[in-house]
Design a protein around this motif. Structure first.
Motif, short mmCIF file in Angstrom:
data_model
loop_
_atom_site.label_atom_id
_atom_site.label_comp_id
_atom_site.label_asym_id
_atom_site.label_seq_id
_atom_site.Cartn_x
_atom_site.Cartn_y
_atom_site.Cartn_z
N VAL A 32 0.72 -1.11 -0.03
CA VAL A 32 0.11 -0.03 0.07
C VAL A 32 1.03 1.25 0.05
O VAL A 32 1.70 1.55 0.95
N VAL A 80 -3.00 6.50 0.47
CA VAL A 80 -4.00 5.66 0.11
C VAL A 80 -5.00 5.39 1.20
O VAL A 80 -4.60 5.58 2.21
N SER A 126 -2.83 -7.59 -2.96
CA SER A 126 -2.98 -6.69 -4.10
C SER A 126 -1.99 -5.60 -3.79
O SER A 126 -1.21 -5.20 -2.66
N VAL A 151 -1.58 -1.24 -4.18
CA VAL A 151 -2.31 0.06 -4.29
C VAL A 151 -1.56 1.13 -4.10
O VAL A 151 -0.86 1.48 -3.39
N SER A 195 -4.76 6.28 -4.19
CA SER A 195 -5.89 5.54 -4.46
C SER A 195 -6.72 5.43 -3.16
O SER A 195 -6.36 5.37 -2.26
N LEU A 244 -3.91 -1.35 -8.55
CA LEU A 244 -4.56 -0.15 -8.59
C LEU A 244 -3.38 0.74 -8.90
O LEU A 244 -2.37 0.94 -7.84
#
Length: 340
Positions: A272, A276, A287, A289, A293, A306
């Motif tokens: 991350v 974010v 994931s 990010v 975002s 993302l």
């Protein structure tokens, strides 16, 4: 003996396999590891190896790269002598896809003015922590014309040679060489090409799948310790932001969370980036990010990348695959209705 090196970063690569992340930026500027760009590793390795003059030869979408590097202050390259130099492609080079030797030839004055005896040429998208001084020492010991760096027999697009030899090679238009790789692969010349085996961690990022896998591999403490060394730090652009804020309901497991983030939901096995926001009731797993975002409440994301400034609306479900992660491009908005 003059053992100083001139650093040359060939940032002309444009890979179709990673174009979802390079439509608005060069490959060198792709974010990785929560706060870095790919070029940070190459540039930091050069600086940590005593290189004080670095020239970058970009070709496509290099505005974000120039914005990230600026004057080179974070790498101690904002110097009165030597320092950081940019040599973007001309319109002709862009249209014709001419190799890096043509760009070198167009900027031959830079090479002629440089006082370093040796040149290190690298690509811009290899993540590792390597000491180029040791490679130069081996280059000199073995009396090589060109030394190439390999890992387990695979070329890493890193080469050391004398600057005068490089000038001779790219000045000879009749040879047909487009770049240093063409020279190394040609066995018809009389140059001595030596191999240097690098045994440390290496990640060549040139596709979405290996960007995803290499990024998440940074969650492995052993890989992190091998890449981020105290005596050989990886430098990046400094941004002053508040520490990450975790709400009382937040749950975070095995993740890298950069500063300035706000975590209210469930985050597991994720990278991350700065700024974010992950709202309450949201579950994000496996994931990546990127910066600024926002993932709104009660959403579910798994195996997703993302890009920067992406907005995921409430109650959105996004599920990718490990071998084929789902990518949301920079600045897009993804809503629940789009999944129906």
């Amino acid at each position: 003996m003059n053992q100083s090196m001139l650093g040359i970063i060939d940032a002309t690569a444009q890979k179709e396999e990673i174009q979802d992340l390079t439509s608005n930026r060069s490959l060198a500027a792709v974010p990785i590891g929560g706060r870095y760009r790919l070029i940070d590793f190459v540039l930091s390795n050069m600086v940590n190896s005593g290189i004080q003059s670095v020239a970058i030869f970009p070709r496509y979408q290099y505005r974000s790269l120039m914005d990230h590097l600026g004057s080179g202050k974070e790498w101690d390259l904002n110097r009165k002598r030597d320092g950081l130099f940019f040599f973007p492609s001309s319109e002709k080079e862009l249209l014709n896809g001419i190799g890096s030797f043509h760009q070198f030839r167009s900027n031959i004055d830079f090479f002629l003015r440089s006082k370093q005896k040796y040149v290190l040429i690298t690509n811009s998208h290899t993540v590792c922590n390597i000491d180029y001084k040791k490679i130069l020492e081996r280059h000199l010991e073995n009396q090589c014309d060109i030394t190439q760096v390999n890992q387990k027999g695979k070329m890493l697009d890193m080469f050391i040679l004398e600057k005068d030899l490089l000038i001779k090679l790219f000045s000879n238009k009749e040879s047909g060489y487009r770049n240093i790789m063409d020279v190394v692969k040609d066995r018809n010349h009389n140059l001595t090409v030596c191999d240097y085996e690098h045994s440390g961690y290496v990640a060549v990022v040139d596709s979405i799948s290996n960007y995803y896998s290499h990024s998440l591999s940074l969650l492995n403490p052993n890989i992190w310790k091998e890449l981020f060394l105290r005596n050989r730090p990886i430098y990046t652009k400094v941004k002053d932001e508040a520490p990450t804020k975790y709400s009382k309901d937040a749950y975070v497991k095995n993740s890298l969370i950069a500063n300035g983030a706000i975590i209210e939901g469930h985050v597991e096995n994720c990278i991350v980036f700065r700024g974010v926001k992950i709202e309450k009731g949201t579950v994000v797993k496996n994931s990546i990010v990127m910066q600024k975002s926002v993932i709104k409440e009660n959403s579910v994301l798994d195996n997703v990348i993302l890009d920067k400034d992406v907005r995921v609306e409430p109650k959105t479900i996004l599920i990718g695959k490990i071998a084929e992660p789902l990518v949301l491009k920079k600045g897009t908005v993804q809503g629940a209705l789009m999944n129906s």
